[in-house]
Design a protein around this motif. Structure first.
Motif, PDB file in Angstrom:
ATOM      1  N   THR A 108      72.929  10.990  41.169  1.00 33.11           N
ATOM      2  CA  THR A 108      72.643  12.036  40.187  1.00 33.11           C
ATOM      3  C   THR A 108      71.490  11.598  39.305  1.00 33.11           C
ATOM      4  O   THR A 108      71.323  10.411  39.024  1.00 33.11           O
ATOM      5  N   ASN A 112      68.311  15.565  34.376  1.00 34.29           N
ATOM      6  CA  ASN A 112      68.489  16.999  34.596  1.00 34.29           C
ATOM      7  C   ASN A 112      69.756  17.346  35.367  1.00 34.29           C
ATOM      8  O   ASN A 112      70.003  18.510  35.646  1.00 34.29           O
ATOM      9  N   SER A 114      70.584  16.858  38.501  1.00 36.28           N
ATOM     10  CA  SER A 114      70.459  17.231  39.904  1.00 36.28           C
ATOM     11  C   SER A 114      71.070  16.140  40.790  1.00 36.28           C
ATOM     12  O   SER A 114      71.287  15.015  40.363  1.00 36.28           O
ATOM     13  N   TRP A 115      71.319  16.511  42.044  1.00 32.62           N
ATOM     14  CA  TRP A 115      72.034  15.651  42.977  1.00 32.62           C
ATOM     15  C   TRP A 115      71.161  15.304  44.173  1.00 32.62           C
ATOM     16  O   TRP A 115      70.369  16.120  44.625  1.00 32.62           O
ATOM     17  N   TRP A 132      65.940  17.246  45.599  1.00 31.40           N
ATOM     18  CA  TRP A 132      67.152  17.205  44.785  1.00 31.40           C
ATOM     19  C   TRP A 132      67.851  18.553  44.848  1.00 31.40           C
ATOM     20  O   TRP A 132      67.216  19.591  45.004  1.00 31.40           O
ATOM     21  N   TYR A 133      69.163  18.515  44.726  1.00 27.57           N
ATOM     22  CA  TYR A 133      69.997  19.712  44.783  1.00 27.57           C
ATOM     23  C   TYR A 133      70.547  20.024  43.396  1.00 27.57           C
ATOM     24  O   TYR A 133      70.748  19.122  42.587  1.00 27.57           O
ATOM     25  N   GLU A 134      70.838  21.288  43.164  1.00 25.11           N
ATOM     26  CA  GLU A 134      71.397  21.698  41.872  1.00 25.11           C
ATOM     27  C   GLU A 134      72.880  21.381  41.773  1.00 25.11           C
ATOM     28  O   GLU A 134      73.389  21.149  40.684  1.00 25.11           O
ATOM     29  N   ARG A 135      73.601  21.430  42.911  1.00 20.20           N
ATOM     30  CA  ARG A 135      75.047  21.211  42.907  1.00 20.20           C
ATOM     31  C   ARG A 135      75.422  20.088  43.874  1.00 20.20           C
ATOM     32  O   ARG A 135      74.769  19.893  44.897  1.00 20.20           O
ATOM     33  N   CYS A 139      74.467  19.192  47.932  1.00 20.95           N
ATOM     34  CA  CYS A 139      73.993  17.864  48.321  1.00 20.95           C
ATOM     35  C   CYS A 139      74.804  17.332  49.500  1.00 20.95           C
ATOM     36  O   CYS A 139      74.238  16.860  50.484  1.00 20.95           O
TER      37      CYS A 139
END
Length: 183
Positions: A108, A112, A114-115, A132-135, A139
């Motif tokens: 993480t 911010n 992100s994952w 990077w992923y939001e959730r 991810c």
């Protein structure tokens, strides 16, 4: 997944691999063709078939791999660069041989939230998420898509040449007299 493929990226000696997201295989000083850094660097992609074999043996160039989906989205990228194309292809073969033993490490970003993920085999990183992923769920699903695609993907012929373009600082333009719209 149809048409998933490993692309081989190759960069010139003037482009530091870490600037393109691939740490160098051996630490080296970045080369700057312009001399002093007076401008900014831009990396540009251009396809070029490897039919002559000239880039497989060019000195100073570096090579890396990227796994692409059929819709041209990045699924994963290698975590290092190699001095020859064969090194990148061998890394793909090693990745396939340790696919069952891959351990995902979910990361993480504290700034911010992100994952991201990093795949390790025998305690050594072998692949990383390309973005990077939001959730966290997205991810983990991205890692699953990566592992599903590795066995089906072919190594594409040719590759992508990364270009290092040095842009000079913008020339100071003479200020023109401002015009006003007629009332």
């Amino acid at each position: 997944m149809a048409d998933v493929r490993f692309l081989i990226l190759c960069g010139p000696p003037s482009l530091d691999p870490s600037a393109a997201g691939f740490p160098p295989a051996e630490p080296r000083e970045p080369v700057d063709l312009v001399g002093e850094r007076t401008g900014t660097r831009r990396t540009m992609l251009r396809r070029r078939p490897d039919t002559t074999g000239e880039l497989t043996t060019a000195t100073g160039w570096w090579f890396a791999w990227r796994l692409m989906a059929s819709n041209n989205r990045r699924l994963a990228c290698g975590v290092t660069s190699f001095p020859a194309r064969s090194g990148a292809v061998d890394a793909i073969a090693r990745l396939r041989s340790v696919l069952a033993d891959l351990q995902p490490h979910v990361l993480t970003d504290p700034h911010n939230g992100s994952w991201g993920w990093l795949a390790e085999a025998d305690g050594r990183p072998v692949a990383a998420c390309p973005h990077w992923y939001e959730r966290e769920r997205d991810c983990r699903n991205g890692f699953g898509r990566f592992t599903d695609a590795v066995g089906k993907a072919q190594v594409a012929d040719g590759g992508i040449i990364l270009r290092d373009h040095h842009s000079a600082p913008p020339a100071i333009a003479q200020a023109k007299e401002s015009r006003r719209w007629p009332n």
